[in-house]
Design an enzyme around this catalytic site. Structure first.
Site, PDB file in Angstrom:
ATOM      1  N   PHE A 128       0.872  -1.172   0.000  1.00  0.00           N
ATOM      2  CA  PHE A 128       0.000   0.000   0.000  1.00  0.00           C
ATOM      3  C   PHE A 128       0.915   1.230   0.000  1.00  0.00           C
ATOM      4  CE2 PHE A 128      -2.472   3.473   1.700  1.00  0.00           C
ATOM      5  CZ  PHE A 128      -3.447   3.510   0.715  1.00  0.00           C
ATOM      6  N   THR A 129       0.458   2.300  -0.642  1.00  0.00           N
ATOM      7  CA  THR A 129       1.311   3.469  -0.916  1.00  0.00           C
ATOM      8  C   THR A 129       2.030   3.995   0.335  1.00  0.00           C
ATOM      9  OG1 THR A 129      -0.672   4.827  -0.710  1.00  0.00           O
ATOM     10  CG2 THR A 129      -0.017   4.190  -2.939  1.00  0.00           C
ATOM     11  N   LYS A 262     -11.615   4.205   7.814  1.00  0.00           N
ATOM     12  CA  LYS A 262     -12.335   3.318   6.895  1.00  0.00           C
ATOM     13  C   LYS A 262     -13.375   2.512   7.689  1.00  0.00           C
ATOM     14  CE  LYS A 262      -8.442   4.270   4.460  1.00  0.00           C
ATOM     15  NZ  LYS A 262      -7.386   5.154   4.972  1.00  0.00           N
TER      16      LYS A 262
END
Ligand code: PLI
Length: 461
Positions: A128-129, A262
């Site tokens: 993931f970035t 999230k």
């Protein structure tokens, strides 16, 4: 074609407050996207009709959460909301020591600094970035050990988030267990399309890493969504609650980073969790440098209260069924139109395969970036590129060329209606019908870090 839309996912809530949206016309949108350098991150939110940029921090909070915000104890140290949050995380997630952070990447920064030495290797089930960047900035190299099916948008493997145990064993043989402080495991793998990891895979991973003395660190940003897929797809879990499945997932890991923006249904917040006193001790030292005291970590008391309540709500079976039911509804509508999307439909959004959608563009012409700009132009729907722009460059300056070149239609939790889903599907279909005429982009400004956020583009002639 007969649609497979399921109709039984109605929301377990009703609306009490609404936010009015601005409607725009095509000339306005053309001006806006040009001014934004064809990067949807640079659009003004008020110029967007349906915002599917991300599911991060965009959830609608419940009346209970809003009421909880009024119970904020804004003391500098030892806020009662911290102790509430700590108890909820210990009870529902099962981790021992907790440090709040302003959001997920705050936890990633601290964890990477606490556990990584220069030259270390971090295997993980796809990058993931922000996670990978923090690992690299701390001196490690990330190695992808996810199963090959995860890189194939058409593969319908039910657990595309699984670790390929042979790939992991090869990494251990090549570098040695001593250079691997932890394996980084995400539930609902974001960059693969919100794809789950199975409980069996976690058990296998636990057995293998325990023998070698390697930790498992869990990116639990979307753990409840992963639990839903285990409940639906894995033998032996159909009758288990989301709560029980989440707790079992966590029990195979040693610690976690969480973006509570999230699954946990808040607009800001995150935390770092660990079962090891030494790691906690080091992280508690670091958090005061980067985030704030260890009992608030960059959050207000009210934010921690909303998070504690949000975590509880996020683990309700009815909530998660409606949440993923809505995503599946949109995905099925797109499939009915013949739009190429990542299969199986993931947990937090629909990922359109831009390479298949725009086969006449090369990856250097940024197909996913192009498609994302077109979808905005068509109907004011904002999406996000998850392809070559997001992948960025290696430390030697070369571009990463990921196999997946996707546009993410991310669905905020408890925000949009079924009619909104219909509008979204109709808009992507309108773009699909004129896809042959769409030209690619060239990058004219590239920031040094996480370029997808601020890069600018121009349309190719
Ligand atoms: O945006 P943060 O700093 O709260 O969390 C970073 C982060 C960590 N892990 C995973 C799997 C994420 O998806 C994540 C953030 N994701 C964003 C912002 C997204 O739009 O997907």
């Amino acid at each position: 074609m007969k649609s497979k839309i399921k109709s039984s996912w109605a929301e377990p809530y009703k609306m009490k407050v609404v936010e009015l949206l601005k409607m725009t016309d095509r000339p306005q949108r053309l001006k806006s996207i040009k001014e934004a350098g064809y990067n949807t991150f640079l659009l003004k939110s008020e110029d967007v009709y349906i915002d599917l940029l991300t599911d991060s921090g965009t959830s609608a909070m419940s009346d209970r959460q809003w009421a909880g915000m009024m119970l904020g104890d804004e003391a500098y140290a030892g806020s009662r909301n911290f102790y509430h949050l700590e108890k909820v995380i210990q009870t529902l997630y099962g981790y021992k020591y907790i440090i709040p952070t302003h959001q997920g990447r705050g936890a990633e920064n601290i964890l990477s600094k606490a556990l990584i030495k220069k030259g270390d290797i971090i295997p993980g089930n796809m990058y993931f970035t922000t996670t990978r960047l923090h690992q690299e900035l701390a001196g490690a190299k990330f190695v992808d050990v996810i199963i090959d099916e995860a890189h194939d948008p058409a593969s319908e493997h039910p657990f595309k988030g699984n670790v390929d145990m042979d790939k992991l064993k090869q990494v251990v043989e090549k570098y040695g267990a001593k250079r691997i402080p932890y394996v980084c495991i995400a539930t609902s793998v974001n960059m693969a399309g919100g794809q789950p990891i199975s409980m069996q895979n976690l058990k296998d991973l636990r057995a293998y890493t325990t023998k070698l003395g390697i930790r498992i660190i869990h990116d639990m940003t979307r753990v409840a969504e992963n639990a839903y897929f285990i409940q639906q797809r894995e033998a032996g879990y159909a009758k288990k609650s989301i709560r029980a499945i989440v707790k079992e997932i966590n029990s195979y890991t040693d610690g976690a980073t969480m973006s509570a923006k999230k699954d946990a249904l808040v607009n800001i917040g995150g935390f770092l969790a660990t079962n090891e006193w030494d790691v906690y001790e080091e992280a508690r030292n670091l958090v005061v440098i980067y985030e704030g005291l260890h009992t608030y970590g960059g959050l207000a008391g009210r934010d921690m209260e909303a998070m504690a309540i949000g975590i509880e709500e996020s683990l309700s079976d009815e909530h998660i069924r409606a949440r993923i039911g809505q995503v599946e509804y949109l995905g099925q509508k797109m499939l009915d139109y013949g739009i190429p999307i990542v299969l199986p439909i993931g947990g937090h959004g629909i990922f359109v395969d831009a390479k298949k959608f725009l086969p006449h563009l090369t990856q250097d012409q940024f197909p996913a970036q192009t498609l994302s700009a077109e979808v905005y132009l068509e109907a004011g729907v904002r999406t996000m590129e998850r392809g070559v722009v997001s992948a960025g460059r290696k430390s030697n300056g070369e571009n990463y060329y990921p196999k997946l070149e996707l546009v993410r239609f991310t669905i905020p939790r408890r925000v949009y209606t079924q009619a909104h889903m219909d509008v979204i599907a109709e808009s992507i279909n309108s773009v699909f019908l004129r896809r042959d005429k769409i030209k690619g982009l060239k990058m004219v400004y590239e920031p040094k870090y996480l370029r997808f956020f601020q890069a600018r583009f121009e349309r190719l002639k």
